[in-house]
Design a protein around this motif. Structure first.
Motif, PDB file in Angstrom:
ATOM      1  N   ASN A 136      40.375  39.913  40.363  1.00 56.90           N
ATOM      2  CA  ASN A 136      40.823  38.654  39.767  1.00 56.90           C
ATOM      3  C   ASN A 136      39.762  37.567  39.856  1.00 56.90           C
ATOM      4  O   ASN A 136      39.573  36.775  38.919  1.00 56.90           O
ATOM      5  CB  ASN A 136      42.108  38.180  40.443  1.00 56.90           C
ATOM      6  CG  ASN A 136      43.300  39.052  40.117  1.00 56.90           C
ATOM      7  OD1 ASN A 136      43.343  39.702  39.065  1.00 56.90           O
ATOM      8  ND2 ASN A 136      44.280  39.089  41.006  1.00 56.90           N
ATOM      9  N   MET A 137      39.046  37.527  40.984  1.00 49.13           N
ATOM     10  CA  MET A 137      38.021  36.507  41.165  1.00 49.13           C
ATOM     11  C   MET A 137      36.886  36.685  40.154  1.00 49.13           C
ATOM     12  O   MET A 137      36.470  35.719  39.483  1.00 49.13           O
ATOM     13  CB  MET A 137      37.451  36.560  42.584  1.00 49.13           C
ATOM     14  CG  MET A 137      36.352  35.532  42.853  1.00 49.13           C
ATOM     15  SD  MET A 137      35.667  35.642  44.524  1.00 49.13           S
ATOM     16  CE  MET A 137      34.774  37.198  44.419  1.00 49.13           C
ATOM     17  N   PHE A 138      36.387  37.907  40.025  1.00 53.25           N
ATOM     18  CA  PHE A 138      35.289  38.137  39.084  1.00 53.25           C
ATOM     19  C   PHE A 138      35.747  38.005  37.640  1.00 53.25           C
ATOM     20  O   PHE A 138      34.970  37.584  36.764  1.00 53.25           O
ATOM     21  CB  PHE A 138      34.658  39.504  39.331  1.00 53.25           C
ATOM     22  CG  PHE A 138      33.780  39.544  40.552  1.00 53.25           C
ATOM     23  CD1 PHE A 138      32.675  38.707  40.652  1.00 53.25           C
ATOM     24  CD2 PHE A 138      34.066  40.394  41.614  1.00 53.25           C
ATOM     25  CE1 PHE A 138      31.858  38.722  41.782  1.00 53.25           C
ATOM     26  CE2 PHE A 138      33.256  40.420  42.740  1.00 53.25           C
ATOM     27  CZ  PHE A 138      32.158  39.585  42.828  1.00 53.25           C
ATOM     28  N   LYS A 139      36.986  38.344  37.367  1.00 52.40           N
ATOM     29  CA  LYS A 139      37.529  38.153  36.020  1.00 52.40           C
ATOM     30  C   LYS A 139      37.532  36.675  35.664  1.00 52.40           C
ATOM     31  O   LYS A 139      37.122  36.281  34.567  1.00 52.40           O
ATOM     32  CB  LYS A 139      38.936  38.724  35.939  1.00 52.40           C
ATOM     33  CG  LYS A 139      39.586  38.574  34.572  1.00 52.40           C
ATOM     34  CD  LYS A 139      41.000  39.140  34.573  1.00 52.40           C
ATOM     35  CE  LYS A 139      41.666  38.937  33.217  1.00 52.40           C
ATOM     36  NZ  LYS A 139      43.061  39.446  33.210  1.00 52.40           N
ATOM     37  N   ASP A 140      37.999  35.824  36.609  1.00 58.98           N
ATOM     38  CA  ASP A 140      38.012  34.385  36.374  1.00 58.98           C
ATOM     39  C   ASP A 140      36.600  33.833  36.214  1.00 58.98           C
ATOM     40  O   ASP A 140      36.351  32.938  35.394  1.00 58.98           O
ATOM     41  CB  ASP A 140      38.719  33.660  37.526  1.00 58.98           C
ATOM     42  CG  ASP A 140      40.218  33.888  37.527  1.00 58.98           C
ATOM     43  OD1 ASP A 140      40.766  34.273  36.476  1.00 58.98           O
ATOM     44  OD2 ASP A 140      40.843  33.690  38.582  1.00 58.98           O
TER      45      ASP A 140
END
Length: 302
Positions: free
Chosen positions: A253-257
């Protein structure tokens, strides 16, 4: 290199017996309002703990290597292994843990690994075993100052294990409150229940390892309120018992954001360094925002 026992491995039978005892105690009528154990959740926590132990053989080699490199080449002093140095390292390790733990809630890069420990909606001794699979490879940076000032790497690793062992017993609802003098100085089940709460008033509070005094000193202490039952888990729960998803979903989720969409480099970087809940368009809410909203609703002064 002095050899100290790996007390975590020796403590595994104690962990198992303690969980069985807690399971027995919390099934009695006196504890019918506690959430107790849920089979899938408990096995997910145990799986996370086993994964942590297995990966620990790799991460601890990295940590020890970093500590030895600094100690052998850059240390400022040499602190001997003596009774008084174990007192010093107790406090040195505990304040290091406090800042590591606090930053793990205030910086998403560190939250990505630490969120694992908060992902259970239950609170029992098995929750203590729900440990990160990735944090051991980089969270040790908060302890790098210790070999620099002269603490021996073996002493540091031993004290880190002692701190982790202490924190096992505070993951329970079976103990209400300890004596007042103990509650005033040490981390307790009551203090740590607050830390695991997703209630706005409890978010990002009580980051202590062994001593609760750091939270009181640095303004992050919150007592457990009689009229505010702790709701365990995350502000937005992940709702899975899959250990792999538990371990890595926040990294995804962090890298997607950070990498998706049209954003400036600064905004992409902020998705890694800002607190969980931050959004570049201003629509996100971090824990302070949620707490202040709750306090206003309760007619408290913010």
């Amino acid at each position: 290199m002095p050899e100290f026992p790996n007390i975590i491995h020796f403590a595994i039978p104690f962990f198992i017996l303690s969980m069985l005892l807690e399971l027995y105690v919390t099934t009695r009528d006196k504890f019918k309002e506690t959430k107790g154990y849920e089979t899938k959740d408990a096995f997910a926590s145990i799986a996370m703990g086993l994964g942590n132990v297995f990966l620990g053989f790799l991460s601890k080699a990295l940590v020890l290597g970093a500590f030895v490199l600094i100690y052998e080449n850059f240390r400022i002093f040499t602190i001997p292994i003596a009774w008084w140095s174990f007192i010093l390292i107790f406090f040195a390790d505990d304040i290091s843990y406090y800042w590591f733990h606090r930053i793990s809630h205030e910086c998403r890069l560190f939250w990505a690994s630490h969120v694992v420990h908060h992902s259970s909606q239950y609170y029992n001794l098995s929750t203590a075993l729900r440990q990160t699979w990735s944090g051991g490879f980089y969270s040790f940076i908060f302890w790098l100052w210790m070999p620099l000032v002269g603490f021996h790497p073996a002493m540091i690793l031993l004290q880190m294990s002692i701190s982790l062992l202490y924190q096992f017993w505070i993951h329970t609802e079976a103990i209400d409150k300890m004596p007042k003098w103990f509650e005033a100085v040490f981390n307790t089940p009551s203090h740590h229940r607050v830390h695991h709460g997703s209630n706005p008033i409890y978010l990002d509070r009580n980051h202590a390892g062994i001593l609760i005094i750091w939270d009181k000193l640095f303004g992050t202490f919150q007592p457990e309120l009689e009229n505010e039952s702790v709701q365990y888990g995350l502000v937005k729960n992940i709702n899975t018992y899959n250990p792999v998803k538990i371990a890595f979903i926040e990294w995804y989720n962090m890298f997607k954001d950070a990498l998706s969409g049209k954003k400036s480099f600064k905004d992409r970087w902020n998705y890694i360094t800002k607190p969980p809940g931050w959004k570049h368009d201003g629509t996100g809410k971090v824990s302070d925002d949620l707490r202040n909203e709750w306090l206003k609703q309760q007619h408290y002064d913010v």
